[in-house]
Scaffold this motif. Structure first.
Motif, PDB file in Angstrom:
ATOM      1  N   GLU A  14      -4.132  42.882  62.428  1.00 61.21           N
ATOM      2  CA  GLU A  14      -3.921  42.139  61.180  1.00 61.21           C
ATOM      3  C   GLU A  14      -5.176  42.143  60.309  1.00 61.21           C
ATOM      4  OE1 GLU A  14      -2.540  37.690  59.608  1.00 61.21           O
ATOM      5  OE2 GLU A  14      -2.539  38.162  61.745  1.00 61.21           O
ATOM      6  N   THR A  15      -6.327  41.885  60.908  1.00 59.02           N
ATOM      7  CA  THR A  15      -7.583  41.887  60.158  1.00 59.02           C
ATOM      8  C   THR A  15      -7.861  43.262  59.568  1.00 59.02           C
ATOM      9  OG1 THR A  15      -8.509  40.151  61.561  1.00 59.02           O
ATOM     10  CG2 THR A  15     -10.069  41.506  60.332  1.00 59.02           C
ATOM     11  N   GLY A  16      -7.674  44.292  60.383  1.00 55.94           N
ATOM     12  CA  GLY A  16      -7.934  45.653  59.928  1.00 55.94           C
ATOM     13  C   GLY A  16      -7.003  46.091  58.819  1.00 55.94           C
ATOM     14  N   MET A  26       0.253  47.620  57.453  1.00 59.17           N
ATOM     15  CA  MET A  26       0.187  47.741  55.990  1.00 59.17           C
ATOM     16  C   MET A  26       1.502  47.324  55.350  1.00 59.17           C
ATOM     17  SD  MET A  26      -2.132  51.117  55.169  1.00 59.17           S
ATOM     18  CE  MET A  26      -1.322  52.249  56.323  1.00 59.17           C
ATOM     19  N   ALA A  27       2.617  47.662  55.984  1.00 56.05           N
ATOM     20  CA  ALA A  27       3.922  47.248  55.455  1.00 56.05           C
ATOM     21  C   ALA A  27       4.014  45.730  55.386  1.00 56.05           C
ATOM     22  CB  ALA A  27       5.039  47.815  56.330  1.00 56.05           C
ATOM     23  N   ARG A  28       3.540  45.055  56.412  1.00 59.90           N
ATOM     24  CA  ARG A  28       3.565  43.588  56.413  1.00 59.90           C
ATOM     25  C   ARG A  28       2.712  43.024  55.278  1.00 59.90           C
ATOM     26  NH1 ARG A  28       5.840  41.721  61.061  1.00 59.90           N
ATOM     27  NH2 ARG A  28       5.882  43.150  62.841  1.00 59.90           N
ATOM     28  N   GLU A  29       1.543  43.600  55.072  1.00 56.20           N
ATOM     29  CA  GLU A  29       0.664  43.132  54.008  1.00 56.20           C
ATOM     30  C   GLU A  29       1.282  43.340  52.632  1.00 56.20           C
ATOM     31  OE1 GLU A  29      -2.363  41.464  54.055  1.00 56.20           O
ATOM     32  OE2 GLU A  29      -1.720  41.202  56.136  1.00 56.20           O
ATOM     33  N   TYR A  30       1.852  44.501  52.415  1.00 58.60           N
ATOM     34  CA  TYR A  30       2.451  44.790  51.106  1.00 58.60           C
ATOM     35  C   TYR A  30       3.702  43.950  50.860  1.00 58.60           C
ATOM     36  CZ  TYR A  30      -0.708  48.494  49.725  1.00 58.60           C
ATOM     37  OH  TYR A  30      -1.819  49.181  49.321  1.00 58.60           O
ATOM     38  N   ALA A  34      14.201  46.821  62.773  1.00 56.27           N
ATOM     39  CA  ALA A  34      13.758  45.468  63.129  1.00 56.27           C
ATOM     40  C   ALA A  34      12.705  44.965  62.140  1.00 56.27           C
ATOM     41  CB  ALA A  34      13.196  45.461  64.547  1.00 56.27           C
ATOM     42  N   LEU A  35      11.801  45.843  61.746  1.00 56.98           N
ATOM     43  CA  LEU A  35      10.764  45.462  60.776  1.00 56.98           C
ATOM     44  C   LEU A  35      11.388  45.148  59.424  1.00 56.98           C
ATOM     45  CD1 LEU A  35       7.758  45.170  60.031  1.00 56.98           C
ATOM     46  CD2 LEU A  35       7.752  47.637  59.534  1.00 56.98           C
ATOM     47  N   LYS A  36      12.343  45.955  59.013  1.00 60.78           N
ATOM     48  CA  LYS A  36      13.034  45.726  57.736  1.00 60.78           C
ATOM     49  C   LYS A  36      13.726  44.367  57.737  1.00 60.78           C
ATOM     50  CE  LYS A  36      16.580  47.900  54.775  1.00 60.78           C
ATOM     51  NZ  LYS A  36      17.586  46.835  54.645  1.00 60.78           N
ATOM     52  N   ALA A  37      14.450  44.061  58.801  1.00 57.27           N
ATOM     53  CA  ALA A  37      15.157  42.778  58.887  1.00 57.27           C
ATOM     54  C   ALA A  37      14.182  41.609  58.837  1.00 57.27           C
ATOM     55  CB  ALA A  37      15.986  42.737  60.171  1.00 57.27           C
ATOM     56  N   GLU A  38      13.086  41.734  59.555  1.00 58.77           N
ATOM     57  CA  GLU A  38      12.080  40.670  59.584  1.00 58.77           C
ATOM     58  C   GLU A  38      11.466  40.445  58.202  1.00 58.77           C
ATOM     59  OE1 GLU A  38       7.463  40.273  60.871  1.00 58.77           O
ATOM     60  OE2 GLU A  38       8.736  41.457  62.209  1.00 58.77           O
ATOM     61  N   LEU A  39      11.088  41.528  57.542  1.00 56.90           N
ATOM     62  CA  LEU A  39      10.410  41.406  56.251  1.00 56.90           C
ATOM     63  C   LEU A  39      11.364  40.942  55.154  1.00 56.90           C
ATOM     64  CD1 LEU A  39       8.043  44.527  56.280  1.00 56.90           C
ATOM     65  CD2 LEU A  39       7.531  42.157  56.901  1.00 56.90           C
ATOM     66  N   GLU A  40      12.610  41.381  55.209  1.00 60.96           N
ATOM     67  CA  GLU A  40      13.581  40.933  54.210  1.00 60.96           C
ATOM     68  C   GLU A  40      13.880  39.443  54.362  1.00 60.96           C
ATOM     69  OE1 GLU A  40      16.205  44.889  53.091  1.00 60.96           O
ATOM     70  OE2 GLU A  40      16.806  43.673  54.817  1.00 60.96           O
ATOM     71  N   THR A  41      13.880  38.958  55.581  1.00 56.40           N
ATOM     72  CA  THR A  41      14.087  37.526  55.801  1.00 56.40           C
ATOM     73  C   THR A  41      12.913  36.719  55.265  1.00 56.40           C
ATOM     74  OG1 THR A  41      15.432  37.942  57.771  1.00 56.40           O
ATOM     75  CG2 THR A  41      14.456  35.751  57.558  1.00 56.40           C
ATOM     76  N   LEU A  68       5.462  53.929  49.506  1.00 56.72           N
ATOM     77  CA  LEU A  68       6.011  54.681  50.635  1.00 56.72           C
ATOM     78  C   LEU A  68       4.919  54.797  51.695  1.00 56.72           C
ATOM     79  CD1 LEU A  68       7.993  58.055  50.332  1.00 56.72           C
ATOM     80  CD2 LEU A  68       6.457  57.564  52.246  1.00 56.72           C
ATOM     81  N   ILE A  69       5.274  54.467  52.942  1.00 56.09           N
ATOM     82  CA  ILE A  69       4.332  54.550  54.053  1.00 56.09           C
ATOM     83  C   ILE A  69       4.962  55.361  55.171  1.00 56.09           C
ATOM     84  CG2 ILE A  69       2.929  53.284  55.728  1.00 56.09           C
ATOM     85  CD1 ILE A  69       3.182  50.808  53.902  1.00 56.09           C
ATOM     86  N   THR A  70       4.283  56.409  55.624  1.00 56.56           N
ATOM     87  CA  THR A  70       4.761  57.163  56.781  1.00 56.56           C
ATOM     88  C   THR A  70       4.152  56.570  58.051  1.00 56.56           C
ATOM     89  OG1 THR A  70       2.992  58.837  56.746  1.00 56.56           O
ATOM     90  CG2 THR A  70       4.936  59.241  55.371  1.00 56.56           C
ATOM     91  N   GLY A  71       4.788  56.847  59.173  1.00 54.55           N
ATOM     92  CA  GLY A  71       4.320  56.275  60.438  1.00 54.55           C
ATOM     93  C   GLY A  71       4.343  54.765  60.416  1.00 54.55           C
ATOM     94  N   ALA A  72       5.417  54.198  59.849  1.00 53.17           N
ATOM     95  CA  ALA A  72       5.461  52.759  59.578  1.00 53.17           C
ATOM     96  C   ALA A  72       6.065  51.931  60.696  1.00 53.17           C
ATOM     97  CB  ALA A  72       6.232  52.502  58.285  1.00 53.17           C
ATOM     98  N   SER A  73       6.402  52.536  61.820  1.00 52.63           N
ATOM     99  CA  SER A  73       7.071  51.781  62.880  1.00 52.63           C
ATOM    100  C   SER A  73       6.106  51.070  63.821  1.00 52.63           C
ATOM    101  CB  SER A  73       7.970  52.717  63.704  1.00 52.63           C
ATOM    102  OG  SER A  73       7.189  53.703  64.359  1.00 52.63           O
TER     103      SER A  73
END
Length: 251
Positions: free
Chosen positions: A208-210, A21-25, A44-51, A9-14
């Motif tokens: 991305e690096t961070g 961090m969501a992208r990395e996980y 939008a992030l959910k749709a991108e990551l699920e694809t 679970l990540i807060t402030g994930a938008s």
């Protein structure tokens, strides 16, 4: 050897570090529970990551962390979605502010409420779940600014991050003999929405690096970590002991 935490679970994930961090996980195949105020960006992030990663589960919910009752409701709902929550990253925060006494109390107050009081609510809600599960990993996102008092717009921000660090350490002390792990992350200058208008900052790394370095550190489940390790582990030590006038020249 650390346990693999599958449901995160990540807060402030938008945006910013939360989104990074969501992208990395997601890339690592972890299931995600993502929350923030801006649900359009979460969707939008959910749709991108699920694809990109069709085998993982992603749940999103609107959350204003300053609505403390909603924090508990959303965390419990995510637990219902996933069955268990293995790691909760208290990331939501802001950096509004100005020198005290210059007419910006409203901005300093909003930062104090979001970065500390709302973080307290998130830690309470997280530990309610982890104590019931008798397992979990609580991660709070502090800042290297927590090492010393900072001038101008960072004065309140640094104070809230120092308070968050003390809160997290107290939680860890309370849970030393339990299976619940607690970590504090101290990011240095990582490009994100909170500092997007800052033009020239030493040691700044891209998002991305961070975020990759941040997730790598979290996966180790240390008591604390400075991210990226170079130069911030050394800088943090210097910041604690150098005269305050010199500290300002380092940053």
């Amino acid at each position: 050897m650390t346990t693999t935490r599958h449901n995160i679970l990540i807060t402030g994930a938008s945006s910013g570090l939360g989104e990074g961090m969501a992208r990395e996980y997601a890339r690592m195949g972890r299931n995600l529970a993502l929350c923030a105020r801006r649900t359009d960006r979460l969707d939008a992030l959910k749709a991108e990551l699920e694809t990109a990663h069709p085998t993982i589960k992603i749940f999103v919910r609107a959350l204003d962390v300053n609505n403390h009752d909603q924090v508990f409701e959303v965390f419990r709902a995510f637990q219902t979605d996933l069955g268990t929550i293995d790691r909760i990253i208290v990331n939501a925060g802001m950096g509004k502010g100005a020198s005290l006494g210059t007419g910006y109390f409203h901005a300093n107050l909003q930062t104090a409420q979001t970065n500390f009081v709302a973080a307290l609510a998130q830690c309470e809600a997280a530990l309610e779940i982890f104590r019931a599960q008798n397992a979990g990993h609580l991660v709070t996102i502090s800042s290297v600014a927590a090492m010393r008092g900072m001038p101008r717009a960072q004065t309140t921000y640094a104070a809230t991050k120092a308070g968050l660090s003390a809160l997290t350490e107290g939680i860890r002390a309370d849970l030393l003999n339990s299976p619940i792990k607690v970590s504090i992350m101290y990011p240095g200058y990582i490009r994100s929405e909170i500092n997007a208008k800052v033009k020239s900052t030493p040691y700044m790394v891209d998002t991305e690096t961070g975020c990759r370095a941040l997730v790598k550190a979290i996966e180790r489940e240390p008591v604390q970590a400075f991210v990226p390790g170079w130069p911030w582990a050394l800088m943090a030590r210097a910041m604690k002991w150098l005269p305050l006038r010199w500290v300002q020249k380092l940053l």
